[in-house]
Design a protein around this motif. Structure first.
Motif, PDB file in Angstrom:
ATOM      1  N   MET A  75      47.422  55.216  21.330  1.00 50.34           N
ATOM      2  CA  MET A  75      48.161  54.162  20.666  1.00 50.34           C
ATOM      3  C   MET A  75      47.367  53.848  19.677  1.00 50.34           C
ATOM      4  SD  MET A  75      46.980  51.147  23.542  1.00 50.34           S
ATOM      5  CE  MET A  75      46.913  52.357  24.913  1.00 50.34           C
ATOM      6  N   GLU A  76      48.016  52.946  18.687  1.00 52.73           N
ATOM      7  CA  GLU A  76      47.198  52.749  17.573  1.00 52.73           C
ATOM      8  C   GLU A  76      45.911  51.960  17.891  1.00 52.73           C
ATOM      9  OE1 GLU A  76      50.691  52.714  16.759  1.00 52.73           O
ATOM     10  OE2 GLU A  76      50.826  53.038  14.842  1.00 52.73           O
ATOM     11  N   LYS A  77      44.889  52.409  16.945  1.00 49.51           N
ATOM     12  CA  LYS A  77      43.508  51.795  17.315  1.00 49.51           C
ATOM     13  C   LYS A  77      43.240  50.320  17.544  1.00 49.51           C
ATOM     14  CE  LYS A  77      38.666  52.956  16.872  1.00 49.51           C
ATOM     15  NZ  LYS A  77      38.134  51.459  16.339  1.00 49.51           N
ATOM     16  N   ILE A  94      60.116  44.302  13.952  1.00 51.53           N
ATOM     17  CA  ILE A  94      58.608  44.149  13.520  1.00 51.53           C
ATOM     18  C   ILE A  94      57.967  44.545  14.752  1.00 51.53           C
ATOM     19  CG2 ILE A  94      56.871  43.291  12.126  1.00 51.53           C
ATOM     20  CD1 ILE A  94      58.451  41.473  11.038  1.00 51.53           C
ATOM     21  N   ALA A  95      57.258  45.842  14.722  1.00 52.78           N
ATOM     22  CA  ALA A  95      56.855  46.253  16.412  1.00 52.78           C
ATOM     23  C   ALA A  95      55.563  47.182  16.097  1.00 52.78           C
ATOM     24  CB  ALA A  95      57.858  46.665  17.348  1.00 52.78           C
ATOM     25  N   GLY A  96      54.709  47.037  14.892  1.00 56.94           N
ATOM     26  CA  GLY A  96      53.891  48.141  14.553  1.00 56.94           C
ATOM     27  C   GLY A  96      54.749  49.352  14.410  1.00 56.94           C
ATOM     28  N   MET A  97      55.882  49.359  14.002  1.00 60.43           N
ATOM     29  CA  MET A  97      56.604  50.532  13.845  1.00 60.43           C
ATOM     30  C   MET A  97      56.331  51.238  12.874  1.00 60.43           C
ATOM     31  SD  MET A  97      60.823  51.191  14.178  1.00 60.43           S
ATOM     32  CE  MET A  97      61.086  50.644  16.019  1.00 60.43           C
ATOM     33  N   THR A  98      56.178  52.641  12.869  1.00 60.38           N
ATOM     34  CA  THR A  98      55.884  53.745  11.965  1.00 60.38           C
ATOM     35  C   THR A  98      57.226  54.149  11.176  1.00 60.38           C
ATOM     36  OG1 THR A  98      54.134  54.339  13.311  1.00 60.38           O
ATOM     37  CG2 THR A  98      54.409  55.795  11.177  1.00 60.38           C
ATOM     38  N   PRO A  99      57.400  54.172   9.931  1.00 58.97           N
ATOM     39  CA  PRO A  99      58.463  54.538   8.967  1.00 58.97           C
ATOM     40  C   PRO A  99      58.480  55.984   8.922  1.00 58.97           C
ATOM     41  CG  PRO A  99      56.963  53.577   7.654  1.00 58.97           C
ATOM     42  CD  PRO A  99      56.404  53.415   8.980  1.00 58.97           C
ATOM     43  N   ASP A 155      62.124  46.799  25.310  1.00 57.51           N
ATOM     44  CA  ASP A 155      61.369  47.858  25.175  1.00 57.51           C
ATOM     45  C   ASP A 155      61.179  48.545  24.048  1.00 57.51           C
ATOM     46  OD1 ASP A 155      61.076  47.648  28.190  1.00 57.51           O
ATOM     47  OD2 ASP A 155      62.230  49.156  28.554  1.00 57.51           O
ATOM     48  N   PHE A 156      60.056  49.232  23.737  1.00 56.38           N
ATOM     49  CA  PHE A 156      59.959  49.755  22.277  1.00 56.38           C
ATOM     50  C   PHE A 156      60.703  50.854  21.982  1.00 56.38           C
ATOM     51  CE2 PHE A 156      58.408  52.846  19.014  1.00 56.38           C
ATOM     52  CZ  PHE A 156      58.275  51.770  18.125  1.00 56.38           C
ATOM     53  N   GLY A 157      61.296  51.694  22.887  1.00 56.75           N
ATOM     54  CA  GLY A 157      62.330  52.687  22.821  1.00 56.75           C
ATOM     55  C   GLY A 157      63.731  52.157  22.445  1.00 56.75           C
ATOM     56  N   TYR A 160      49.078  43.421  17.485  1.00 51.56           N
ATOM     57  CA  TYR A 160      50.435  43.367  16.732  1.00 51.56           C
ATOM     58  C   TYR A 160      51.358  42.230  17.223  1.00 51.56           C
ATOM     59  CZ  TYR A 160      49.247  47.982  14.557  1.00 51.56           C
ATOM     60  OH  TYR A 160      48.631  48.862  13.986  1.00 51.56           O
ATOM     61  N   GLU A 161      51.497  42.414  18.904  1.00 51.50           N
ATOM     62  CA  GLU A 161      52.656  41.386  19.246  1.00 51.50           C
ATOM     63  C   GLU A 161      52.363  41.403  20.871  1.00 51.50           C
ATOM     64  OE1 GLU A 161      54.560  43.303  17.230  1.00 51.50           O
ATOM     65  OE2 GLU A 161      54.226  45.140  18.016  1.00 51.50           O
ATOM     66  N   PHE A 162      51.997  40.274  21.327  1.00 52.76           N
ATOM     67  CA  PHE A 162      51.813  40.275  22.963  1.00 52.76           C
ATOM     68  C   PHE A 162      52.245  39.001  23.377  1.00 52.76           C
ATOM     69  CE2 PHE A 162      47.560  37.960  22.060  1.00 52.76           C
ATOM     70  CZ  PHE A 162      47.417  38.240  20.644  1.00 52.76           C
ATOM     71  N   GLY A 187      59.524  56.785  23.135  1.00 52.40           N
ATOM     72  CA  GLY A 187      59.994  56.628  21.872  1.00 52.40           C
ATOM     73  C   GLY A 187      59.044  56.181  20.694  1.00 52.40           C
ATOM     74  N   ALA A 188      57.583  56.390  21.142  1.00 48.10           N
ATOM     75  CA  ALA A 188      56.735  56.163  20.058  1.00 48.10           C
ATOM     76  C   ALA A 188      56.240  57.411  19.485  1.00 48.10           C
ATOM     77  CB  ALA A 188      55.703  55.345  20.546  1.00 48.10           C
ATOM     78  N   ILE A 189      55.752  57.228  18.181  1.00 48.89           N
ATOM     79  CA  ILE A 189      55.282  58.464  17.717  1.00 48.89           C
ATOM     80  C   ILE A 189      53.932  59.026  18.158  1.00 48.89           C
ATOM     81  CG2 ILE A 189      56.371  57.723  15.247  1.00 48.89           C
ATOM     82  CD1 ILE A 189      53.219  57.105  14.456  1.00 48.89           C
ATOM     83  N   GLN A 190      53.396  58.417  19.123  1.00 47.46           N
ATOM     84  CA  GLN A 190      52.391  59.085  19.745  1.00 47.46           C
ATOM     85  C   GLN A 190      52.606  59.906  20.937  1.00 47.46           C
ATOM     86  OE1 GLN A 190      52.498  55.446  19.179  1.00 47.46           O
ATOM     87  NE2 GLN A 190      50.824  55.039  18.100  1.00 47.46           N
ATOM     88  N   GLU A 191      53.916  60.240  21.074  1.00 46.25           N
ATOM     89  CA  GLU A 191      54.204  61.250  21.831  1.00 46.25           C
ATOM     90  C   GLU A 191      54.245  62.482  21.101  1.00 46.25           C
ATOM     91  OE1 GLU A 191      58.026  59.452  24.840  1.00 46.25           O
ATOM     92  OE2 GLU A 191      58.554  60.040  22.748  1.00 46.25           O
ATOM     93  N   ASP A 225      62.576  60.599  10.913  1.00 49.14           N
ATOM     94  CA  ASP A 225      63.533  60.514  11.760  1.00 49.14           C
ATOM     95  C   ASP A 225      64.231  59.212  11.937  1.00 49.14           C
ATOM     96  OD1 ASP A 225      63.410  63.051  12.592  1.00 49.14           O
ATOM     97  OD2 ASP A 225      62.462  62.921  14.421  1.00 49.14           O
ATOM     98  N   ARG A 226      63.306  58.255  12.102  1.00 44.94           N
ATOM     99  CA  ARG A 226      63.934  56.671  11.970  1.00 44.94           C
ATOM    100  C   ARG A 226      64.518  56.362  10.688  1.00 44.94           C
ATOM    101  NH1 ARG A 226      58.123  54.706  14.725  1.00 44.94           N
ATOM    102  NH2 ARG A 226      59.029  55.297  16.917  1.00 44.94           N
ATOM    103  N   LYS A 227      64.111  56.871   9.491  1.00 45.37           N
ATOM    104  CA  LYS A 227      64.457  56.651   8.110  1.00 45.37           C
ATOM    105  C   LYS A 227      66.072  57.106   8.039  1.00 45.37           C
ATOM    106  CE  LYS A 227      60.618  56.384   5.242  1.00 45.37           C
ATOM    107  NZ  LYS A 227      59.472  57.341   4.379  1.00 45.37           N
ATOM    108  N   ALA A 242      56.533  43.211  23.131  1.00 47.52           N
ATOM    109  CA  ALA A 242      55.339  42.554  22.943  1.00 47.52           C
ATOM    110  C   ALA A 242      54.486  43.103  24.080  1.00 47.52           C
ATOM    111  CB  ALA A 242      55.637  41.031  23.077  1.00 47.52           C
ATOM    112  N   ASP A 243      53.976  44.190  23.681  1.00 48.53           N
ATOM    113  CA  ASP A 243      53.205  44.875  24.751  1.00 48.53           C
ATOM    114  C   ASP A 243      51.954  45.404  23.825  1.00 48.53           C
ATOM    115  OD1 ASP A 243      54.552  46.917  23.640  1.00 48.53           O
ATOM    116  OD2 ASP A 243      54.818  48.194  25.566  1.00 48.53           O
ATOM    117  N   TYR A 244      51.755  44.949  22.605  1.00 47.22           N
ATOM    118  CA  TYR A 244      51.120  45.881  21.644  1.00 47.22           C
ATOM    119  C   TYR A 244      50.068  44.961  20.910  1.00 47.22           C
ATOM    120  CZ  TYR A 244      50.806  50.377  19.604  1.00 47.22           C
ATOM    121  OH  TYR A 244      50.615  51.620  19.283  1.00 47.22           O
ATOM    122  N   PRO A 245      49.219  44.319  21.603  1.00 46.90           N
ATOM    123  CA  PRO A 245      48.127  43.451  21.007  1.00 46.90           C
ATOM    124  C   PRO A 245      47.101  44.113  20.043  1.00 46.90           C
ATOM    125  CG  PRO A 245      47.410  44.038  23.223  1.00 46.90           C
ATOM    126  CD  PRO A 245      48.817  44.549  23.019  1.00 46.90           C
TER     127      PRO A 245
END
Ligand code: ARG
Length: 283
Positions: free
Chosen positions: A212-214, A121-126, A104-106, A67-69, A173-177, A129-131, A62-65
């Motif tokens: 981060m996501e726009k 559910i965390a704005g997670m991109t499928p 933590d997202f990671g 999406y969740e905050f 751990g996010a795809i933005q890395e 690697d995750r699949k 919940a650090d992703y307004p």
């Protein structure tokens, strides 16, 4: 007469035999079906367990307004956002309570595989690697990625070339890395577990930018006069956010997809996004 009765005895016998075979086949068939059903019933699926316990546990970060905050409502800290509304709808359709675990997202996918949470559910991109480790629902929302910078640097950072060799942050751990590493030449990547810590680093000029996501970038920029958004956006190849479940939870992911389909078709997701953005703005 004798002959005739012999024939009729044979035909009666034949008839009985045919009937008997038919019956036993049917009986056999029925008992096979029955066996299949009862063995299916013995396999207790993830969905069965959720329904039996009367609650479904959501894992989120919940650090992703929007999406969740976290938001204080009536003096109480609550986790809100459009992902949370989607989670509520899923719980409602399953007829169970929703419990939320913030982490933590990671660490989310590990928690899923360890059965600490039932869905993520965390704005997670499928992404690919995750699949390999979890299963995903259909995509419920898409967004590009934005780059947050300090207002002081507005004039210096205009293009992706301007970011070459700079200190750029992304959530661990996010795809933005990967996005930062791929798109920005010689980037000096800094990964942190929490988005607010990355934001603080930009504000204090410890790092030059954060990806981060726009919609999330917009939320932070709108609430901080020290922050600006670059005109530049990045695309990823995977295209959006999806709900994650433990690998093999077929019936659960089917139920989730059903709820998502309804929410997408009746415009609820769009409404949830608008409402969540309004909640961020009223901070
Ligand atoms: N979409 C990105 C990913 O899947 C980032 C999501 C971050 N979500 C969060 N709740 N902090 O890697």
């Amino acid at each position: 007469m004798k002959k005739f009765s012999k024939l009729s005895i044979i035909s009666v016998l034949l008839g009985v035999l045919v009937l008997f075979t038919a019956c036993s086949t049917t009986t056999g068939g029925e008992s096979n079906t029955k066996d299949d059903t009862s063995s299916n019933e013995e396999i207790v699926t993830k969905l069965d367990k959720i329904k039996e316990s009367g609650k479904i546990v959501l894992g989120t970060s919940a650090d992703y307004p929007p999406y969740e905050f976290h938001k204080e409502i009536d003096g109480e800290d609550q986790i809100v956002g459009f992902d949370v509304e989607i989670a509520k709808a899923i719980a409602h359709d399953l007829g169970v309570e929703l419990e939320i675990k913030d982490m933590d997202f990671g660490g989310l996918l590990m928690a899923l595989n360890d059965d600490k949470v039932d869905f993520v559910i965390a704005g997670m991109t499928p992404d690919a690697d995750r699949k390999k480790v979890v299963d995903f629902s259909e995509i419920y929302y898409t967004a590009v990625h934005g780059i947050v910078i300090n207002t002081e640097n507005e004039g210096n950072f205009k293009t992706v070339e301007d970011l070459a060799g700079k200190r750029v942050g992304a959530q661990q751990g996010a795809i933005q890395e990967d996005i930062a590493l791929e798109k920005i030449e010689n980037v000096d990547l800094k990964s942190l577990a929490k988005i607010p810590d990355l934001i603080l680093e930009v504000k204090n000029n410890k790092i030059d930018a954060v990806v981060m996501e726009k919609p999330v970038a917009d939320s932070y920029v709108d609430n901080n006069s020290d922050l600006k958004l670059m005109d530049l956006t990045f695309d990823d190849g995977e295209g959006g956010s999806a709900v994650a479940v433990k690998k093999g939870s077929t019936d659960l992911v089917e139920a989730i997809d059903q709820t998502l389909e309804n929410l997408i078709n009746n415009g609820s997701i769009d409404d949830f996004v608008v409402e969540a953005i309004e909640m961020v703005e009223s901070e």
